[in-house]
Write a protein that holds these residues in place. Structure first.
Motif, PDB file in Angstrom:
ATOM      1  N   UNK A 120       3.101 -10.328  21.121  1.00 48.17           N
ATOM      2  CA  UNK A 120       3.883  -9.100  21.582  1.00 48.17           C
ATOM      3  C   UNK A 120       2.796  -7.917  21.312  1.00 48.17           C
ATOM      4  N   UNK A 121       3.175  -6.776  22.008  1.00 52.64           N
ATOM      5  CA  UNK A 121       2.443  -5.739  21.899  1.00 52.64           C
ATOM      6  C   UNK A 121       2.091  -4.932  20.772  1.00 52.64           C
ATOM      7  N   UNK A 122       3.040  -5.029  19.932  1.00 53.54           N
ATOM      8  CA  UNK A 122       3.068  -4.557  18.679  1.00 53.54           C
ATOM      9  C   UNK A 122       3.348  -5.565  17.528  1.00 53.54           C
ATOM     10  N   UNK A 123       2.847  -5.323  16.359  1.00 52.91           N
ATOM     11  CA  UNK A 123       3.225  -6.064  15.084  1.00 52.91           C
ATOM     12  C   UNK A 123       4.014  -4.919  14.019  1.00 52.91           C
ATOM     13  N   UNK A 124       5.159  -5.262  13.654  1.00 53.88           N
ATOM     14  CA  UNK A 124       5.894  -4.502  12.742  1.00 53.88           C
ATOM     15  C   UNK A 124       6.169  -5.192  11.548  1.00 53.88           C
ATOM     16  N   UNK A 125       5.427  -4.489  10.518  1.00 52.75           N
ATOM     17  CA  UNK A 125       5.553  -5.034   9.141  1.00 52.75           C
ATOM     18  C   UNK A 125       6.401  -4.072   8.080  1.00 52.75           C
ATOM     19  N   UNK A 126       7.174  -4.688   7.409  1.00 51.48           N
ATOM     20  CA  UNK A 126       8.129  -3.858   6.481  1.00 51.48           C
ATOM     21  C   UNK A 126       7.498  -3.746   5.134  1.00 51.48           C
ATOM     22  N   UNK A 127       7.151  -2.665   4.642  1.00 52.62           N
ATOM     23  CA  UNK A 127       6.318  -2.824   3.362  1.00 52.62           C
ATOM     24  C   UNK A 127       7.327  -1.891   2.318  1.00 52.62           C
ATOM     25  N   UNK A 128       7.279  -2.363   1.126  1.00 52.85           N
ATOM     26  CA  UNK A 128       8.137  -1.610  -0.087  1.00 52.85           C
ATOM     27  C   UNK A 128       7.198  -0.191  -0.060  1.00 52.85           C
ATOM     28  N   UNK A 129       7.945   0.965  -0.122  1.00 47.70           N
ATOM     29  CA  UNK A 129       7.420   2.264  -0.072  1.00 47.70           C
ATOM     30  C   UNK A 129       6.590   2.356  -1.382  1.00 47.70           C
ATOM     31  N   UNK A 130       6.776   1.808  -2.577  1.00 48.81           N
ATOM     32  CA  UNK A 130       6.154   2.082  -3.733  1.00 48.81           C
ATOM     33  C   UNK A 130       4.432   1.759  -3.479  1.00 48.81           C
ATOM     34  N   UNK A 131       4.333   0.771  -2.395  1.00 47.53           N
ATOM     35  CA  UNK A 131       3.065   0.305  -2.295  1.00 47.53           C
ATOM     36  C   UNK A 131       2.233   1.343  -1.480  1.00 47.53           C
ATOM     37  N   UNK A 132       0.871   1.713  -1.741  1.00 44.74           N
ATOM     38  CA  UNK A 132       0.197   2.652  -0.908  1.00 44.74           C
ATOM     39  C   UNK A 132      -0.181   2.235   0.497  1.00 44.74           C
ATOM     40  N   UNK A 133       0.001   2.888   1.463  1.00 43.33           N
ATOM     41  CA  UNK A 133      -0.348   2.024   2.781  1.00 43.33           C
ATOM     42  C   UNK A 133      -1.254   3.119   3.215  1.00 43.33           C
ATOM     43  N   UNK A 134      -2.510   2.859   3.871  1.00 46.49           N
ATOM     44  CA  UNK A 134      -3.448   3.839   4.540  1.00 46.49           C
ATOM     45  C   UNK A 134      -3.629   3.395   5.908  1.00 46.49           C
ATOM     46  N   UNK A 135      -2.925   3.916   6.768  1.00 45.98           N
ATOM     47  CA  UNK A 135      -3.034   3.867   8.310  1.00 45.98           C
ATOM     48  C   UNK A 135      -3.894   4.706   8.978  1.00 45.98           C
ATOM     49  N   UNK A 136      -4.916   5.374   8.235  1.00 46.46           N
ATOM     50  CA  UNK A 136      -5.753   6.232   8.786  1.00 46.46           C
ATOM     51  C   UNK A 136      -7.053   5.485   9.250  1.00 46.46           C
ATOM     52  N   UNK A 137      -7.354   4.358   8.595  1.00 45.48           N
ATOM     53  CA  UNK A 137      -8.596   3.736   9.140  1.00 45.48           C
ATOM     54  C   UNK A 137      -8.559   3.018  10.344  1.00 45.48           C
ATOM     55  N   UNK A 138      -9.559   2.357  10.745  1.00 45.87           N
ATOM     56  CA  UNK A 138      -9.724   1.505  11.859  1.00 45.87           C
ATOM     57  C   UNK A 138      -8.988   0.310  11.918  1.00 45.87           C
ATOM     58  N   UNK A 139      -8.982  -0.211  10.529  1.00 44.22           N
ATOM     59  CA  UNK A 139      -8.168  -1.602  10.240  1.00 44.22           C
ATOM     60  C   UNK A 139      -7.260  -1.485   9.185  1.00 44.22           C
ATOM     61  N   UNK A 140      -6.235  -2.074   9.095  1.00 41.66           N
ATOM     62  CA  UNK A 140      -5.390  -2.776   8.001  1.00 41.66           C
ATOM     63  C   UNK A 140      -5.346  -4.048   7.698  1.00 41.66           C
ATOM     64  N   UNK A 141      -5.780  -4.332   6.401  1.00 39.22           N
ATOM     65  CA  UNK A 141      -5.692  -5.893   6.260  1.00 39.22           C
ATOM     66  C   UNK A 141      -4.509  -6.227   5.266  1.00 39.22           C
ATOM     67  N   UNK A 142      -4.112  -7.330   5.886  1.00 44.23           N
ATOM     68  CA  UNK A 142      -2.653  -7.867   5.024  1.00 44.23           C
ATOM     69  C   UNK A 142      -2.981  -9.499   4.594  1.00 44.23           C
ATOM     70  N   UNK A 143      -2.425  -9.724   3.472  1.00 42.11           N
ATOM     71  CA  UNK A 143      -2.153 -10.976   3.088  1.00 42.11           C
ATOM     72  C   UNK A 143      -0.909 -11.577   3.392  1.00 42.11           C
ATOM     73  N   UNK A 144      -0.597 -12.672   3.573  1.00 35.47           N
ATOM     74  CA  UNK A 144       0.701 -13.018   4.101  1.00 35.47           C
ATOM     75  C   UNK A 144       1.483 -13.856   3.195  1.00 35.47           C
ATOM     76  N   UNK A 145       2.814 -13.439   2.705  1.00 33.19           N
ATOM     77  CA  UNK A 145       3.605 -14.408   1.946  1.00 33.19           C
ATOM     78  C   UNK A 145       3.944 -15.846   2.660  1.00 33.19           C
TER      79      UNK A 145
END
Lengths: 314, 367
Positions: free
Chosen positions: B322-347
């Motif tokens: 799909x064009x986009x990936x949508x991930x839902x993340x607990x707001x307590x965790x800090x997420x940085x979307x300013x960079x070139x990449x965001x890295x995830x580990x998967x449950x």
């Protein structure tokens, strides 16, 4: 203000219709009312000449006292009161039955509609032939060429033949023929209106009724009839209006005598009476009779509308 | 009353006389609906869910298979003898009758032993009206009520004769969003209070998940999966079911298994035990992503949507289908979307593998 500038165009387009209606509908209506109040008005005497007509209710009184008027009125009312309900109920049952079948529906619909496109006088003549006895009836030397198809059928089933329309026939035998003819003639239009009404009823009401184990008769009386009530009201109201104008049907079967040979005029109707008055140059009385007819139709229609207010669900 | 569907099949003949294309609306449906449960038939339009419902009601005749209510075979029983209550999508309330008359209508049809006196009918109607909370609307005509009120009247009319089975066809589709939420709770409550076995049809997975004891997911006439809503969500049988359930929908990637490890694009995501090498389709639930500086899945962030309790990260990945990936993340965790990449580990329990061609689930061992 664009609209007001365009208004003359609208009037222009309407003009032909308006002119024709004024000349041939509105003016005659006004004239009829005027003539009705002119004592002894006759087209043979010039209006406003040496003998101006007195204004008064004389025409109305004379018409009302005329025994022919009374019998015409009785005939008309009887025919109306009997044929309108009978034809409406029959049309409803036929429409419901037509709506319930799939194969042959279109063919049957066409057949049921045929009388509508057939000339009333022609149908009347066919009906007359069906009920006519050719030969001499009664007396010691009865000779019957044919008793008519209806009598043949009655006799086939072991019944006695009936003198429907010939010399010596009874009033109610005549009326029976008229009623059968008028009902048969009135069916096509009513069936057409009611079937189209039925087709516009949402099928889900019937599915819901089925789920609720509704007996057929109750589906008809509690669901179909109420949901069809606007159409039924329309059919009944126009039926009464048409019924009060009954004339050609009698002519079709009995000819201009408006009755069997031994008693001409027996089956005369209101409209027939008006024509008779016109033919004898009694325009004043004809107008008065026409206004009586108008009044009756008006009252009956108002009653119909009043009843339908309570019974019709739009 | 339990309902048993055995090899239930419905084939519609083609409408066009020239072609012989038949439409198989329902194909070999087997299911035993337990007594007193609320069952949601779920699927996209044209999947055969409504046809199944109408076959249970008897308004449509099955082309094959049998239907049992309890131990009675009702397959050949006409609708009027099945003792069901049916709520139509458009309610089909009789427009010329008042609410009370609508509710009384089924009772007035009862004959023989079941025939009731006027007082009994009125009493029963009042009770049902109270159950669906419309007792103050009894004199209204359907046209004088809101969609939600009409809905309740329709349910009351279906319930008043104490049906063995209650069937609801898209009962909430005509309501606005807020009313839909409220009414579905209502349906659940009424069903629990009456304990009538209830089957309802919907194309809205959220609706089905939220109130059903069990859901049946259907597609093109075929049953895809049957189970408790959470079970089906957590353990989808195939890609269709995985995609159909869940808001926001599951993220789908093309992937490859090599030497017991799952690769999405270039990223070596995790070990998948017991899966042979080959191409696979990978589904990851939006809540399966954990932002992790050392995570294996490298995505390019696009946008961040804050929803209060959670944040929703929109990102892209070259292997995403799909064009986009949508991930839902607990707001307590800090997420940085300013960079070139965001890295995830998967449950691991939020990731599913499916065959690339047959789209069937491929199970793996988490190591």
């Amino acid at each position: 203000m664009v609209e007001s500038k365009q208004q003359w165009k609208a009037w222009l387009y309407l003009a032909p219709a308006i002119v024709l209606l004024l000349v041939f509908t509105v003016w005659p209506i006004i004239n009829t009312v005027a003539m009705a109040f002119m004592e002894n008005y006759s087209g043979l005497v010039k209006v406003g000449g040496d003998s101006a007509f007195r204004i008064g209710f004389g025409n109305f009184v004379r018409v009302a006292q005329n025994s022919e008027f009374q019998s015409s009125l009785t005939n008309t009312i009887l025919l109306c009161v009997i044929t309108v309900p009978v034809s409406t109920v029959l049309a409803l049952l036929i429409a419901v039955a037509l709506n319930a079948i799939k194969p042959l529906r279109n063919a049957l619909q066409t057949i049921f509609f045929l009388p509508y496109v057939t000339n009333a006088i022609a149908i009347g003549m066919v009906f007359a032939a069906m009920f006519n006895i050719v030969g001499s009836i009664g007396g010691r030397r009865e000779i019957i060429v044919t008793a008519g198809i209806v009598n043949n059928i009655i006799e086939f089933f072991g019944g006695q033949k009936v003198n429907w329309i010939n010399i010596g026939s009874t009033y109610w035998a005549n009326m029976a023929v008229m009623i059968i003819y008028i009902v048969w003639n009135a069916l096509p239009f009513k069936i057409l209106i009611l079937t189209s009404g039925l087709q516009s009823i949402n099928k889900q009401y019937y599915e819901a009724a089925k789920v609720d184990s509704t007996p057929r008769w109750r589906v008809l009386t509690r669901i179909t009839v109420p949901l069809l009530s606007p159409m039924l009201a329309y059919v009944v109201i126009t039926g009464f209006i048409g019924g009060f104008k009954e004339y050609t049907s009698v002519v079709g079967i009995f000819g201009e005598g408006m009755g069997p040979a031994h008693d001409p005029g027996r089956l005369n109707t209101m409209v027939g009476l008006i024509y008779d008055s016109l033919a004898t140059n009694n325009q004043g009385r004809a107008s008065a009779a026409a206004l009586y007819l108008f009044g009756i139709i008006l009252v009956v229609t108002l009653i119909n509308l009043q009843v339908s207010k309570k019974r019709v669900h739009y | 009353m339990k309902i048993v569907l055995r090899n239930l099949t419905k084939i519609f003949p083609s409408r066009n006389k020239k072609s012989n294309e038949e439409v198989v609306a329902v194909n070999d449906f087997n299911f035993e609906i337990p007594d007193g449960k609320l069952i949601g038939l779920l699927g996209p339009s044209g999947c055969g869910k409504s046809t199944t419902l109408y076959m249970i009601s008897g308004l449509q005749k099955p082309s094959g298979g049998r239907i049992f209510f309890g131990d009675d075979d009702v397959t050949d029983l006409p609708t009027e003898k099945r003792g069901i209550g049916l709520v139509f999508q458009n309610y089909a309330l009789y427009p010329h009758l008042t609410v009370l008359q609508n509710i009384l209508f089924p009772l007035q049809n009862l004959r023989g032993e079941d025939k009731m006196t006027k007082d009994q009918m009125l009493d029963r109607a009042t009770k049902v009206a109270r159950l669906v909370q419309i007792e103050n609307l009894m004199d209204r005509k359907p046209s004088e009520m809101s969609g939600g009120q009409q809905q309740r009247v329709a349910i009351a009319r279906a319930l008043v004769k104490m049906p063995r089975v209650l069937l609801l066809d898209e009962p909430l589709s005509n309501l606005d969003a807020r009313l839909r939420l409220q009414t579905r709770e209502e349906i659940r409550r009424i069903q629990k209070e009456t304990g009538i076995t209830t089957v309802f049809v919907t194309h809205d997975q959220e609706e089905a998940m939220s109130i059903s004891d069990m859901i049946v997911v259907m597609k093109s006439g075929l049953v895809q999966q049957i189970g408790a809503p959470q079970e089906v969500y957590n353990d989808p049988a195939n890609l269709f079911v995985a995609k159909f359930l869940g808001t926001p929908p599951i993220n789908v990637f093309s992937g490859r298994v090599r030497g017991g490890r799952l690769f999405i694009g270039e990223d070596d995501v995790m070990a998948v035990g017991g899966v042979g090498d080959g191409e696979v389709t990978v589904g990851i639930r939006p809540e399966g992503f954990i932002p992790d500086a050392n995570g294996a899945l490298r995505c390019r962030p696009v946008n961040l949507e804050v929803m209060g309790r959670d944040v929703s990260v929109i990102s892209t990945h070259p292997a995403s289908l799909k064009e986009e990936i949508r991930s839902i993340i607990n707001a307590d965790l800090s997420v940085d979307v300013s960079g070139e990449t965001i890295r995830y580990s998967i449950k691991p329990h939020k990731i599913f593998l499916f065959g690339k061609d047959d789209e069937e689930r491929i199970r793996f061992e988490v190591k």
